[in-house]
Every structure is written in C-alpha cells, then in structure tokens.
Scaffold this active site. Sequence first.
Site, mmCIF file in Angstrom:
data_model
loop_
_atom_site.group_PDB
_atom_site.id
_atom_site.type_symbol
_atom_site.label_atom_id
_atom_site.label_comp_id
_atom_site.label_asym_id
_atom_site.label_seq_id
_atom_site.Cartn_x
_atom_site.Cartn_y
_atom_site.Cartn_z
ATOM 1 C CG ASP A 69 66.104 75.259 34.657
ATOM 2 O OD1 ASP A 69 66.702 74.427 35.386
ATOM 3 O OD2 ASP A 69 66.391 75.443 33.468
ATOM 4 C CB CYS A 78 68.042 70.564 35.975
ATOM 5 S SG CYS A 78 69.683 71.269 36.259
ATOM 6 N NE ARG A 79 63.792 72.766 33.613
ATOM 7 C CZ ARG A 79 63.438 73.640 32.684
ATOM 8 N NH1 ARG A 79 62.320 74.329 32.845
ATOM 9 N NH2 ARG A 79 64.180 73.836 31.625
ATOM 10 C CB SER A 80 63.735 66.404 30.938
ATOM 11 O OG SER A 80 65.051 66.515 30.483
ATOM 12 C CB CYS A 101 64.049 70.351 30.396
ATOM 13 S SG CYS A 101 65.528 69.423 30.863
HETATM 14 P P1 4NP Z 1 67.342 71.895 32.525
HETATM 15 O O1 4NP Z 1 68.244 73.084 33.145
HETATM 16 O O2 4NP Z 1 66.796 72.443 31.219
HETATM 17 O O3 4NP Z 1 66.297 71.652 33.541
HETATM 18 O O4 4NP Z 1 68.284 70.733 32.307
HETATM 19 C C1 4NP Z 1 69.252 73.725 32.429
HETATM 20 C C2 4NP Z 1 70.474 73.125 32.270
HETATM 21 C C3 4NP Z 1 71.473 73.767 31.565
HETATM 22 C C4 4NP Z 1 71.236 75.014 31.005
HETATM 23 C C5 4NP Z 1 70.011 75.612 31.165
HETATM 24 C C6 4NP Z 1 69.010 74.973 31.873
HETATM 25 N N1 4NP Z 1 72.265 75.676 30.274
HETATM 26 O O5 4NP Z 1 72.062 76.838 29.885
HETATM 27 O O6 4NP Z 1 73.329 75.097 30.067
#
Ligand code: 4NP
Length: 154
Positions: free
Chosen positions: A123, A13-15, A8
């Site tokens: 997300d 969060c997701r992965s 991700c």
């Molecule tokens: P993830 O969520 O891709 O599911 O881990 C996010 C975590 C951090 C950010 C964006 C999405 N960020 O912009 O820092």
Amino acid sequence: MIRVLFVCLGNICRSPMAEAKMRDLVAQENLSDKIEVDSAATSTNHIGEPPHHGTQEKLREYGISTTGMEARQLKKGDFEQFEYIVGMDDSNIGNINKMLGNPDSPKIFRFLDLTDHKKDVPDPYYTGDFQETYDLVEEGCQALLQKIKQEHML
Ligand code: 4NP
C-alpha cells in the site's frame, strides 16, 4: 458485459490505480465494449475523493487519465453486479467477504494470486512507493485480462 471490481481499503491508492490501468489495457485490446471496470473501498474514509495525488501522478507518467474517478464504498449489490471482485490484500478479502455476506465465492480473489508473486499489493499510502505498486498492478492486470479472455473466449 463482463464487469470487474477492484477493492482496497481507501479506494484512493491501489484499487483506482488497478481500475485505470485495467481500463487502459482493455481499450488497447479493443475490448471496451465487452469489459467494464470499477473500484471500491471497504472503508468510508475517503468516499467522494479523487485518487491520491501519487496514484494520479504515476498513472499520468504512463499516459493514463484519472479524470472523473472518485472513491465509493463497496455495497452488497456489487456481488451480483460484478463477475470478478478483486481484493488488493488479504485484509481486503476478509472485509469483502464480511461486507457481501460471506458468499465464499470463486469470483472473489486476491489480485496477485493471479501472478507468481502471490502476495499482497503493497500500500503506497504507507510505503510511499507508487512505482513498486504500479509495476505489480500492471503485472496483475495483464494476468487478469488473460484470465478473462480465456474464460470468455475473447
Ligand atoms: P488504499 O490506501 O487502500 O490503497 O486506497 C489507503 C488509503 C487510505 C487509508 C489507508 C489505505 N486510510 O487509512 O485512510
């Protein structure tokens, strides 16, 4: 060993949620000696950090630990190392293809395309809804495990 990599944007969060959930399902089916699971980010934003506290808390609710997990970035060598490279959304798939040198490979695919949802995993970094994401991740992991079992006659 069959190797699965969830990818991700931030790998907080997701992965990591998919990684921990998939590892738990694999263990329940006594397949831990055959299937290895990892996750990675396309961005550098959170390298070295543990999963988001929302992801940690949701997994803990379901009895799944995140101990020792920390964010890392996707690297070119991952293409050879992993047999299944699973992006959480369309933007991840575009970035994975670019970062791995546009291999245009069937081993790179969007997670929920394995389910009837055929959509991006929302997300929770932005939605705040870790339950919605957990429910979809669980469904996706079950579908992915079925696919792996079929393709490897497990
Ligand atoms: P993830 O969520 O891709 O599911 O881990 C996010 C975590 C951090 C950010 C964006 C999405 N960020 O912009 O820092």
